[in-house]
Write a protein that holds these residues in place. Sequence first.
Motif, PDB file in Angstrom:
ATOM      1  N   LEU A 114      13.645 -15.487  16.605  1.00 47.64           N
ATOM      2  CA  LEU A 114      12.877 -14.562  17.011  1.00 47.64           C
ATOM      3  C   LEU A 114      12.536 -13.930  15.766  1.00 47.64           C
ATOM      4  CD1 LEU A 114      14.546 -13.473  20.520  1.00 47.64           C
ATOM      5  CD2 LEU A 114      11.646 -14.151  20.273  1.00 47.64           C
ATOM      6  N   THR A 115      14.621 -13.575  15.248  1.00 46.78           N
ATOM      7  CA  THR A 115      14.153 -12.462  13.588  1.00 46.78           C
ATOM      8  C   THR A 115      13.560 -13.445  12.666  1.00 46.78           C
ATOM      9  OG1 THR A 115      16.522 -12.286  14.606  1.00 46.78           O
ATOM     10  CG2 THR A 115      15.951 -11.294  12.826  1.00 46.78           C
ATOM     11  N   PHE A 116      13.850 -14.571  12.145  1.00 46.24           N
ATOM     12  CA  PHE A 116      13.338 -15.273  11.438  1.00 46.24           C
ATOM     13  C   PHE A 116      11.383 -14.588  11.623  1.00 46.24           C
ATOM     14  CE2 PHE A 116      16.197 -17.501  10.287  1.00 46.24           C
ATOM     15  CZ  PHE A 116      16.515 -16.344   9.531  1.00 46.24           C
ATOM     16  N   ALA A 164       5.774  -2.159  16.585  1.00 47.77           N
ATOM     17  CA  ALA A 164       7.409  -2.224  15.602  1.00 47.77           C
ATOM     18  C   ALA A 164       8.517  -0.926  16.266  1.00 47.77           C
ATOM     19  CB  ALA A 164       7.335  -2.793  15.185  1.00 47.77           C
ATOM     20  N   ALA A 165       8.029  -0.083  15.740  1.00 47.21           N
ATOM     21  CA  ALA A 165       8.400   1.401  15.169  1.00 47.21           C
ATOM     22  C   ALA A 165       8.671   1.315  16.817  1.00 47.21           C
ATOM     23  CB  ALA A 165       8.367   2.377  15.387  1.00 47.21           C
ATOM     24  N   LEU A 166       7.270   1.618  17.794  1.00 48.99           N
ATOM     25  CA  LEU A 166       7.686   1.917  19.221  1.00 48.99           C
ATOM     26  C   LEU A 166       8.327   1.361  20.066  1.00 48.99           C
ATOM     27  CD1 LEU A 166       6.305   3.885  21.384  1.00 48.99           C
ATOM     28  CD2 LEU A 166       4.139   2.134  21.369  1.00 48.99           C
ATOM     29  N   THR A 196      14.277  -7.857  17.134  1.00 51.07           N
ATOM     30  CA  THR A 196      13.116  -8.664  16.731  1.00 51.07           C
ATOM     31  C   THR A 196      12.388  -7.367  15.749  1.00 51.07           C
ATOM     32  OG1 THR A 196      12.960  -9.522  18.950  1.00 51.07           O
ATOM     33  CG2 THR A 196      10.659  -9.888  17.677  1.00 51.07           C
ATOM     34  N   CYS A 197      12.123  -5.883  16.527  1.00 48.29           N
ATOM     35  CA  CYS A 197      11.725  -4.687  15.777  1.00 48.29           C
ATOM     36  C   CYS A 197      13.113  -4.886  14.864  1.00 48.29           C
ATOM     37  CB  CYS A 197      11.620  -3.766  17.384  1.00 48.29           C
ATOM     38  SG  CYS A 197      10.495  -4.107  18.508  1.00 48.29           S
ATOM     39  N   VAL A 198      13.860  -4.796  14.583  1.00 56.95           N
ATOM     40  CA  VAL A 198      14.540  -3.919  13.442  1.00 56.95           C
ATOM     41  C   VAL A 198      13.736  -5.255  12.275  1.00 56.95           C
ATOM     42  CG1 VAL A 198      16.464  -4.197  12.476  1.00 56.95           C
ATOM     43  CG2 VAL A 198      16.254  -2.579  14.650  1.00 56.95           C
TER      44      VAL A 198
END
Lengths: 312, 113
Positions: A114-116, A164-166, A196-198
Motif C-alpha cells: 500500500l505504501t509503495f 491525501a491531506a484530507l 497510505t496518505c503519509v
Amino acid sequence: MNMQPTTDAASAAVPHSPSHHFQTAQQEFDAGKLGMWLFLITEVLFFGGLFVAYAVYRDNHPEVFTYAQQYLNKTLGALNTVVLICSSLTMAWAVRCAQLNQRRGLKWCLLLTLTFASLFLGVKAVEYSAKWDEGLLWAGSFALEHPQHARLLPVSLLVLSAPAALGLVLATLATGFFRLVSRPAMMGLSLAAIATCVAFLVGVGVGVGVSQLSSPGGSKVATAEQVVHQEASGDETPHLAGVFFSIYFTMTGIHAIHILAGIGVIFWLYWGSLQNRFGSTYFAPVDFVGLYWHLVDLVWIYLFPLLYLIQS
Amino acid sequence: MSNKPNPTANESANTLHTHVMSPKTLLAVFGALLVLTGLTAGASAFHLGTYEIWFTIAIASAKASLVLIYFMHLRYDSSFNSIIFLTAVVCLAIFLALTLADTDHSMLRLPSS
C-alpha cells in the motif's frame, strides 16, 4: 519487516470451506485463478489498444515524440519504476506469507505494498502538476506559450495533494475514535489509511526534491532554457505536440486509475488479514490480487521506457 | 509444496497444492528487475539510433517475462494459464502489425502543419 515463520496452532486462519458448487478447495482455487487470468488478458488487450495508438502516432510523427520527450522527467519516471518493482516484491512476498500462515508477515507485506503504491501516486502528482503549470496539456488545451507557473503557490500540486491531506486528517480521527470504542480491527485499518496518505505526501516531497535537483532552480529555469533552446535551434513547437500529451495523459492516467483500484483491493485484503481470514488452506484472494498488481507493474514496465526514454 | 505439512485424510478436500516462492528466488528476481531498469535508463544516455526502440523493447520484455514467470507463478502453474496469456500477446501482435501496415499505406496521416 517481520518475515520469520510465526506459524503456530493458535494463529491458524479461520477455516474456509469451498463454495457448494466446488468439490474441493483445489478445484475452487484453480477455477478462480483461471478466471483471474481471463480478466488479466482483457486488461492486456485494453492497454494494448492504447499501445497501438502510441505506435501508430509515433510511426507517423516521430518528430513530435522527439520534441515532447524533453519535457518528461526521466529521473522521476525511473524512481517510480523502482517504487513499483518494490511493491511487486512485497506483494509476491505477501502471497508467500499467506501460504505459510505467517500472519504478521502478511500484514506487513500488504501494508508495505500500500505504501509503495501511494508513493508512486505522490511522485506522479508532482509530474502531472509540473505539466499542468507549464501548459503541457492534451491536444486542444496544449498551451506551452502561456505557462501558468508565475503563481506564488503550486496550485495544481496542492489540489492533487488535497485528497491525501484530507484522508490523513480523517484517518487520524477514525483511529482515535476506534481506539476509544475499542475496535482493534477498524483501528488497524485506519492506521493503514494513515500510512497510505503519509506515503502519498512523502512521494510528493520526494518528487519535488528530485525535480528541483534534476533541474536546478525548478521549473522556471527549465522553461527559460527551453525557450533559449527553441530560439537557438529555430525549433518551433510541432503543431501536433498536444497529441503526444493526449497519449501521455491517457496512458499514465488509466494506469494511475489501476493503481488506485489496486490500493482499494489491497485495503480489502488488509482488512481480511486483520480478521485472520487467510492461511495455507485459503489464500486465493491474496494470490489473485497479487496477479492483478503484477500486471499493473507489467504495464508500467513498458510505459516507462516507451514514453520517457526512447529518443529516436 | 515441500513447505506444507502432510494432509491427513479428513482435511485433504481442503488442502491446496501450490508452489511457495522461496525468499532467495523472490530477491533474485527483484535484483534482476532493478539491474534491467538501470540498464534501460542508462542506455538512454547513449544515442543508439534506430536500434534504441528494439533494445528498449527487448529489455522491457525481459523484465515482463521475469514478472510473469516468477512473481505471477506461471512457471509453477498449469500451462493452461500461460497459453491463455500468450493468446492475448499473439492477438495484440496481430492488432499492432496489421494496424501499422495499414497506416503506413493509407491517407490516415494527420496534417503536420
